[in-house]
Design an enzyme around this catalytic site. Structure first.
Site, short mmCIF file in Angstrom:
data_model
loop_
_atom_site.label_atom_id
_atom_site.label_comp_id
_atom_site.label_asym_id
_atom_site.label_seq_id
_atom_site.Cartn_x
_atom_site.Cartn_y
_atom_site.Cartn_z
CG ASP A 204 -31.95 32.78 -1.07
OD1 ASP A 204 -31.52 31.64 -0.87
OD2 ASP A 204 -31.54 33.78 -0.47
CG ASP A 222 -36.90 26.05 -10.13
OD1 ASP A 222 -35.81 26.64 -10.25
OD2 ASP A 222 -36.99 24.85 -9.79
CG HIS A 233 -29.46 30.81 2.04
ND1 HIS A 233 -29.89 31.94 1.37
CD2 HIS A 233 -28.54 31.23 2.95
CE1 HIS A 233 -29.26 33.00 1.84
NE2 HIS A 233 -28.44 32.60 2.80
CG ASN A 247 -42.76 29.84 20.63
OD1 ASN A 247 -43.18 30.64 21.46
ND2 ASN A 247 -43.19 28.59 20.56
CB SER A 384 -27.90 35.47 4.26
OG SER A 384 -27.06 35.23 3.17
#
Length: 434
Positions: A204, A222, A233, A247, A384
């Site tokens: 991603d 990377d 994202h 949560n 996605s």
């Protein structure tokens, strides 16, 4: 007195000699010329980079350049600079690593700039300002090549206005979950140990630090390495897979994440980087590969990378795409990939979710809460998000001891059926098998 048989023997011998001579003459006049014709070399060519035809022709190979049927056949040549490709780039595939190395040695002298290469895939990403040099190399070293084609752009799917060729049968689901949607798939309760011992690769835009991933085990690579700010994202996908916020948690918080950045600040990548990332993930021990991005076209290099991962029993999970089209993004559309569409809180196909043959199933994808860059939590929508949730479920099953190649049959068998065609929702809404 016995009869003299010598005349008979002489006559029979003469007949055999004449028959043999006639057969030899027939072979010379008919068979030998066809053998000579069969070895006549064929000249290869590429469309000029300056030709207007480059942007108009389809991505399929020309009829005059069939797929090779033997090691020395003409390589398949696709048109460069097609819509949706990296401008003035070519992706070259070679028969052997040695052929790739030889090309790299001579590329500079040809005026070709090698932007990257992958030894295992035997590919080189090349900047091509003038196709003449590449055409000369093809003609001189045809036996070294298997494919020459465009380097397709791969994008993190956004939510653009529906294009003209939209999926008009899509019912337009848009009711938000305003949560991770985990209750409706049966992923509730204590999940702290889910995914234990499983590595999930997130191919991603990179994963940044975030409170929801405070205790996550993450290894970073990377492949963009341009020094620019990370698009949020990738962090969102990671939080849905492995987030441990009480949560706003992910499906399988106990997994190890393999963060492989292929998309830049704008969320753009390309076939070469994505394919290399798939190989890297498989080699580094990933058992699940999450690809929440895609291209609007296929590539032999991407196909080979996916097959490589699948040969190692890796489950490749990919987003169907958000263009409201009747075709899946790539690699979601490839055989054996767990392709994921999105539904809203009513179980209706999301208004943006692509349809297409081969769609495996759907997952929550409208109004999904996740982590993001700058320590934020956001509400987002897309195939996605649905894909990341699905990858989390796959990791949970692998952690329970399920065998990778059995995961897709299990999930399609246990999915909740929906009132929509399989092209829109696949086998139905994913459920966590009990």
């Amino acid at each position: 007195m016995r009869p003299n048989r010598l005349p008979v023997l002489f006559f029979a011998t003469a007949v055999l000699i004449m028959a043999g001579s006639m057969l030899w003459l027939f072979w010379v006049s008919n068979v030998e010329p066809s053998l000579k014709t069969g070895v006549t070399p064929a000249k290869r060519s590429l469309n000029s980079g300056n030709s207007p035809a480059l942007t108009a022709m389809p991505q399929t190979p020309a009829a005059a350049s069939p797929a090779p049927s033997n090691p020395t056949a003409t390589p398949t040549i696709a048109t460069l600079n097609v819509p949706g490709s990296m401008p003035n780039e070519a992706l070259l595939t070679f028969r052997t690593p040695e052929a790739l190395a030889a090309f790299r040695d001579r590329a500079a002298s040809l005026g070709l700039e090698v932007l990257g290469y992958d030894i295992k895939l035997r590919t080189a990403r090349v900047r091509v300002r003038d196709t003449t040099a590449l055409e000369r190399d093809l003609n001189a070293h045809a036996e070294d090549y298997t494919h020459v084609g465009p380097n397709l752009i791969t994008r993190i799917p956004g939510l653009p206005p529906p294009p003209a060729e939209s999926d008009t049968s899509n019912p337009g689901g848009k009711t938000p979950f305003r949560s991770q949607g985990l209750d409706v798939i049966g992923a509730s309760g204590d999940r702290s140990a889910w995914g234990q011992g499983v590595t999930v690769a997130v191919i991603d835009s990179g994963i940044t630090s975030h409170p929801s991933l405070a205790n996550a085990k993450i290894t970073h690579y990377d492949l963009v390495n341009d020094g620019s700010a990370f698009n949020g994202h990738g962090t969102a996908m990671a939080s849905l897979i492995a987030g441990n916020d009480p949560n706003v948690g992910g499906v399988s918080p106990a997994v190890k994440l393999l963060d492989i950045r292929v998309a830049d600040t704008n969320g753009e990548s390309n076939t070469a980087l994505v394919s290399s990332a798939i190989i890297k993930a498989a080699d580094l021990g990933a058992r699940v590969i999450n690809i929440s991005l895609g291209a609007n076209g296929d590539s032999p290099v991407l196909d080979e990378a996916v097959r490589y991962a699948q040969s190692r029993n890796v489950v490749v999970v990919a987003a169907a795409g958000n263009e409201k089209l009747t075709a899946l993004s790539m690699p979601a559309g490839l055989p054996g990939v767990l392709s994921v569409g999105a539904v809203d809180a009513n179980g209706t196909q999301a208004y943006f979710s692509n349809s297409g043959a081969g769609l495996t199933l759907v997952a929550p994808g409208v109004g999904i809460v996740s982590g993001y860059a700058d320590n934020r939590f956001v509400i987002g929508s897309g195939t996605s998000q649905a894909t990341a949730i699905t990858s989390g479920v796959v990791a949970y099953l692998l952690g329970r001891g399920y065998y990778g190649p059995n995961i897709i049959p299990l999930l399609t068998r246990t999915a909740e059926p929906l009132q929509a065609p399989a092209t829109a929702v696949g086998a139905g809404l994913i459920q966590v098998p009990k």
